[in-house]
Write a protein that holds these residues in place. Sequence first.
Motif, mmCIF file in Angstrom:
data_model
loop_
_atom_site.group_PDB
_atom_site.id
_atom_site.type_symbol
_atom_site.label_atom_id
_atom_site.label_comp_id
_atom_site.label_asym_id
_atom_site.label_seq_id
_atom_site.Cartn_x
_atom_site.Cartn_y
_atom_site.Cartn_z
ATOM 1 N N ALA A 96 0.829 -1.210 0.000
ATOM 2 C CA ALA A 96 0.000 0.000 0.000
ATOM 3 C C ALA A 96 0.860 1.256 0.000
ATOM 4 O O ALA A 96 0.488 2.273 -0.604
ATOM 5 C CB ALA A 96 -0.930 0.007 1.217
ATOM 6 N N HIS A 97 2.015 1.183 0.648
ATOM 7 C CA HIS A 97 2.888 2.364 0.708
ATOM 8 C C HIS A 97 3.435 2.731 -0.671
ATOM 9 O O HIS A 97 3.690 3.903 -0.950
ATOM 10 C CB HIS A 97 4.034 2.135 1.688
ATOM 11 N N GLU A 98 3.587 1.739 -1.553
ATOM 12 C CA GLU A 98 4.065 2.024 -2.904
ATOM 13 C C GLU A 98 2.982 2.737 -3.720
ATOM 14 O O GLU A 98 3.277 3.651 -4.496
ATOM 15 C CB GLU A 98 4.505 0.729 -3.587
ATOM 16 N N VAL A 99 1.754 2.315 -3.530
ATOM 17 C CA VAL A 99 0.637 2.997 -4.195
ATOM 18 C C VAL A 99 0.530 4.425 -3.671
ATOM 19 O O VAL A 99 0.329 5.383 -4.437
ATOM 20 C CB VAL A 99 -0.691 2.249 -3.965
ATOM 21 N N LEU A 151 7.031 5.785 8.138
ATOM 22 C CA LEU A 151 7.189 5.375 6.740
ATOM 23 C C LEU A 151 6.366 6.269 5.811
ATOM 24 O O LEU A 151 6.875 6.789 4.813
ATOM 25 C CB LEU A 151 6.753 3.915 6.577
ATOM 26 N N TYR A 152 5.113 6.461 6.159
ATOM 27 C CA TYR A 152 4.231 7.259 5.296
ATOM 28 C C TYR A 152 4.585 8.743 5.322
ATOM 29 O O TYR A 152 4.448 9.434 4.306
ATOM 30 C CB TYR A 152 2.771 7.028 5.669
ATOM 31 N N MET A 153 5.043 9.241 6.447
ATOM 32 C CA MET A 153 5.471 10.637 6.482
ATOM 33 C C MET A 153 6.688 10.848 5.591
ATOM 34 O O MET A 153 6.823 11.888 4.948
ATOM 35 C CB MET A 153 5.747 11.075 7.918
ATOM 36 N N GLN A 154 7.557 9.846 5.548
ATOM 37 C CA GLN A 154 8.711 9.926 4.660
ATOM 38 C C GLN A 154 8.286 9.978 3.196
ATOM 39 O O GLN A 154 8.969 10.564 2.346
ATOM 40 C CB GLN A 154 9.626 8.718 4.892
ATOM 41 N N LEU A 155 7.118 9.386 2.911
ATOM 42 C CA LEU A 155 6.586 9.374 1.541
ATOM 43 C C LEU A 155 5.705 10.585 1.249
ATOM 44 O O LEU A 155 5.158 10.703 0.152
ATOM 45 C CB LEU A 155 5.795 8.084 1.305
ATOM 46 N N GLY A 156 5.540 11.473 2.245
ATOM 47 C CA GLY A 156 4.810 12.713 2.002
ATOM 48 C C GLY A 156 3.446 12.836 2.638
ATOM 49 O O GLY A 156 2.688 13.752 2.292
ATOM 50 N N ILE A 169 0.416 8.151 -5.646
ATOM 51 C CA ILE A 169 -0.663 9.141 -5.649
ATOM 52 C C ILE A 169 -0.186 10.483 -5.080
ATOM 53 O O ILE A 169 -0.721 11.535 -5.457
ATOM 54 C CB ILE A 169 -1.929 8.642 -4.917
ATOM 55 N N VAL A 170 0.808 10.457 -4.193
ATOM 56 C CA VAL A 170 1.365 11.723 -3.692
ATOM 57 C C VAL A 170 2.045 12.473 -4.834
ATOM 58 O O VAL A 170 1.877 13.694 -4.987
ATOM 59 C CB VAL A 170 2.358 11.470 -2.542
ATOM 60 N N ARG A 171 2.795 11.748 -5.648
ATOM 61 C CA ARG A 171 3.444 12.379 -6.809
ATOM 62 C C ARG A 171 2.397 12.902 -7.785
ATOM 63 O O ARG A 171 2.527 14.006 -8.330
ATOM 64 C CB ARG A 171 4.356 11.371 -7.512
ATOM 65 N N PHE A 172 1.365 12.107 -8.012
ATOM 66 C CA PHE A 172 0.283 12.511 -8.916
ATOM 67 C C PHE A 172 -0.412 13.767 -8.399
ATOM 68 O O PHE A 172 -0.654 14.717 -9.148
ATOM 69 C CB PHE A 172 -0.726 11.364 -9.051
ATOM 70 N N ALA A 173 -0.715 13.775 -7.102
ATOM 71 C CA ALA A 173 -1.415 14.919 -6.516
ATOM 72 C C ALA A 173 -0.597 16.199 -6.618
ATOM 73 O O ALA A 173 -1.144 17.278 -6.865
ATOM 74 C CB ALA A 173 -1.756 14.630 -5.055
#
Length: 219
Positions: free
Chosen positions: A54-57, A87-92, A61-65
Amino acid sequence: MAKFDKLSVLNKIAQAPVVPVFYHKDPAVACNVLKACYEGGIRAFEFTNRGDFAHEVFAEIVRFASEQCPEMAVGVGSVVEPATAALYMQLGACFVVGPLFNPEVARTCNRRGVAYVPGCGSISEVGMAQESGCDLCKVFPGDVLGPKFVKGLLAPMPWSKLMVTGGVEPTEENLASWFSAGVFCVGMGSKLFPKDRIAVCDWTYITDKCRESLAVARG
């Protein structure tokens, strides 16, 4: 790193008090749903941490947004421990939502100025979460606790900001019952995203439901 800090996220939710709650293993579907919500006026979107990778998805979507929905604050839901939050905060992730209250998640989020919205099922839990710096608390499960719980809590604790999730429906009757009880916002999942509509890529349906729901929420 979060694109929007805690104050910015709370302001976005205050202005558009409906937070879609969604998960899909296909990044393309997730991005289309996010875009449909954005076009319907939504400005805070919760992607739940429920499936494998799920973290890869989420990263996609963060990049898309950032390109297609620049004012959307993308957050993560179903977080129960600090490692997942980090982990998720690191991904934005701009905000972190959980089905329960974990004070260690609050500490992790507070370090980075990221809003943590914990799930609370009692007045005492809401109080403890507030003491840990949670400005917004999630009333969960909403369909079990009901609008009377919200109204009863706000009587002695009127400063509380509450997001109800679980059983919220995109109907005038349901939404009005929550907002008249005094919630700050609602989180809406499966009722906003019927499987049959997702299957046929009916993104217009989602946009329309978001727009209609926001109209009711804003009174």
